[in-house]
Structure formats: structure tokens, C-alpha cells
Design an enzyme around this catalytic site. Structure first.
Site, mmCIF file in Angstrom:
data_model
loop_
_atom_site.group_PDB
_atom_site.id
_atom_site.type_symbol
_atom_site.label_atom_id
_atom_site.label_comp_id
_atom_site.label_asym_id
_atom_site.label_seq_id
_atom_site.Cartn_x
_atom_site.Cartn_y
_atom_site.Cartn_z
ATOM 1 N N TYR A 51 44.224 41.348 45.453
ATOM 2 C CA TYR A 51 45.038 40.076 45.642
ATOM 3 C C TYR A 51 46.364 40.222 45.542
ATOM 4 C CZ TYR A 51 40.341 37.533 44.862
ATOM 5 O OH TYR A 51 39.059 37.235 44.714
ATOM 6 N N HIS B 190 34.609 45.129 42.787
ATOM 7 C CA HIS B 190 35.002 43.880 43.677
ATOM 8 C C HIS B 190 33.792 43.832 45.228
ATOM 9 C CE1 HIS B 190 38.547 41.446 45.599
ATOM 10 N NE2 HIS B 190 37.375 40.848 45.902
#
Length: 264
Positions: A38, A96
Site C-alpha cells: 500500500y 498478502h
């Protein structure tokens, strides 16, 4: 793990992310979710440090990117994440995506090493199907605490919910995109339940997830949306409400990359 958190996906602007996290913490949120990918761990960490909330009261989660999932890369990248966050540990560290360098035993042994060293409290995975989660539970040296997946009334993830609820599995589910990026507003069943409770369809979606025992981490940057999501905690659905949302009967993914495990 607080059952309502703040997601920070697509908040790569430092100022926006910092202010969103700081406002959320001031409002009462105690769960913040970020990821290496991110590009905002520094902003998240700075906001936590700037708030009046003690670190031990904030549940912080981040995720290891696919390119960092080899054993040594897990260790190195997590240490770098902690440095960016300005924290001694994170409460939850996720794989992730089960792609890139992911290899179940090698990757999860590195996560277990981080847990043994006190750098992470819990081990998580993200975007894992039932088969992949079952494999991870079997090979991981330490328990798998959570699987974070897209989940909302138009993608209810019944198979995962059933699997995670088994006594010998006992994995928490965390829902990203829990209001389907606003698409729940246009679902008639949610509109009807929302009207009954003087709520919004988004609040109903979050309350429905809570009734399923699922933690939701909606992204929000404005104070208005942060407040709307927070007030979903006051929405109590009855059995008829839950059944009405269950009966939406749609299966629509918003996050569907070609490399996703369900596309193989």
C-alpha cells in the site's frame, strides 16, 4: 482483534492516510490495516504515534508482498515494515497473496520465527481459498489466526465461513471491501433492512458481517464515512434481517486479478 477496523488500501497519499488514521483513532477505532504494497506504512505509523491512544490499545496489521515471501525476504521485509511503522511489533502479519515467492512451509516457518522473536503477535493469510487455507493450517508451525478476503453481501464466502468455523480450524475471517465499494447502496434487500433500522445499506452490510462473526475493515478517508462505518456498531440485526441479506444470492468479485488462486 476489534471486529471493526480501518482499511487503508489505495491511500498512498501521506497526508490523506495520516489524517484518516488519526481521525479514526480519535473516533474510537482500534484496528488499523495496512500492507507493504500500500506504500503507506509510514503514514499509518506516524498517525498512531501522533494519537493519544496507547500503542497497546491499537491492533495493527500489515501484509507481506508476494515478492517478499521467501524465508529471508519475509524476515527482512517485516523488519523494514516495522521500521516504517515505527513499531516494535505488529499484532497481525499476513501473507498478502499466495503468489510470487509463496511456498507454504518455507514462508510460514519465517512467520513463525518472527512470532517467536516477538516481532509479530499473530500469523495471518490473505486471499486464500479453502484448499490453500487448509494446506496452510496443516503445515504452519504456529496457528493461523486469520484469513483476510473480499467479503460482502454480494460475495458471502459461505465455503470459507463454514471451513473456518470448524473446531479444529478456528481461523478468524477478516473482510476487505465489506461494503463492495459502495455497491451495497443499490441492493434492494439492504435498502429495506436499512430503512427498518434508520441506517444506511453500508451500515447494514457491516452489521451483517458482524452477525456472521466476521471482522470488517472498510476503507474510509472522510470523517463522514468514518463516522458512518463506526455507527454501524449500533445496528443490531434480527434473524429476519440476516436472512434477508443472506438471500441476496449474488456472487460478484471486485478484486479479481488473473493470478488470483481462484482463477487457476
Amino acid at each position: 482483534m476489534p471486529m471493526l477496523g480501518l482499511g487503508t488500501y489505495d491511500m498512498d497519499d501521506y497526508g490523506e492516510c495520516f489524517q484518516s488514521v488519526l481521525t479514526a483513532l480519535e473516533m474510537g477505532y482500534r484496528h488499523v490495516d495496512t500492507a507493504q504494497g500500500y506504500d503507506n506504512e509510514e503514514a499509518v505509523g506516524d498517525a498512531i504515534a501522533a494519537s493519544d491512544v496507547p500503542r497497546e490499545d491499537v491492533f495493527v496489521a500489515t501484509k507481506v508482498s508476494p515478492d517478499n515471501l521467501a524465508y529471508d525476504h519475509v524476515i527482512q521485509s517485516t523488519e523494514a515494515s516495522l521500521e516504517r511503522l515505527g513499531l516494535d511489533y505488529v499484532d497481525l502479519l499476513y501473507v498478502h497473496w499466495p503468489t510470487g515467492e509463496y511456498e507454504p512451509q518455507d514462508t510460514l516457518e519465517a512467520f513463525a520465527e518472527l512470532r517467536d522473536e516477538g516481532l509479530i503477535e499473530e500469523i495471518g493469510v490473505s486471499n486464500f481459498t479453502v484448499d490453500l487455507l487448509e494446506e496452510a493450517v496443516d503445515v504452519a508451525p504456529e496457528p493461523i489466526f486469520a484469513d483476510q478476503v473480499e467479503m460482502h453481501p454480494m460475495l458471502p464466502q459461505e465455503d470459507l465461513r463454514e471451513f473456518c468455523a470448524q473446531d479444529d480450524v478456528d481461523v478468524e475471517l477478516v473482510a476487505y471491501s465489506p461494503v463492495a465499494r459502495g455497491a451495497v447502496d443499490d441492493v434492494e434487500a439492504l435498502q429495506d433492512v436499512a430503512e427498518k433500522h434508520d441506517a444506511t445499506p453500508a451500515q447494514v452490510a457491516l452489521a451483517w458481517l458482524r452477525e456472521q462473526g466476521v471482522t470488517a475493515i472498510p476503507k474510509a478517508s472522510s470523517r463522514e464515512h468514518l463516522r458512518e462505518n463506526w455507527l454501524s456498531l449500533d445496528v443490531e440485526l434480527d434473524e429476519d434481517d440476516v436472512a434477508a441479506v443472506d438471500d441476496v444470492g449474488r456472487t460478484e468479485r471486485l478484486v479479481d486479478p488473473d493470478a488470483a488462486p481462484w482463477n487457476e
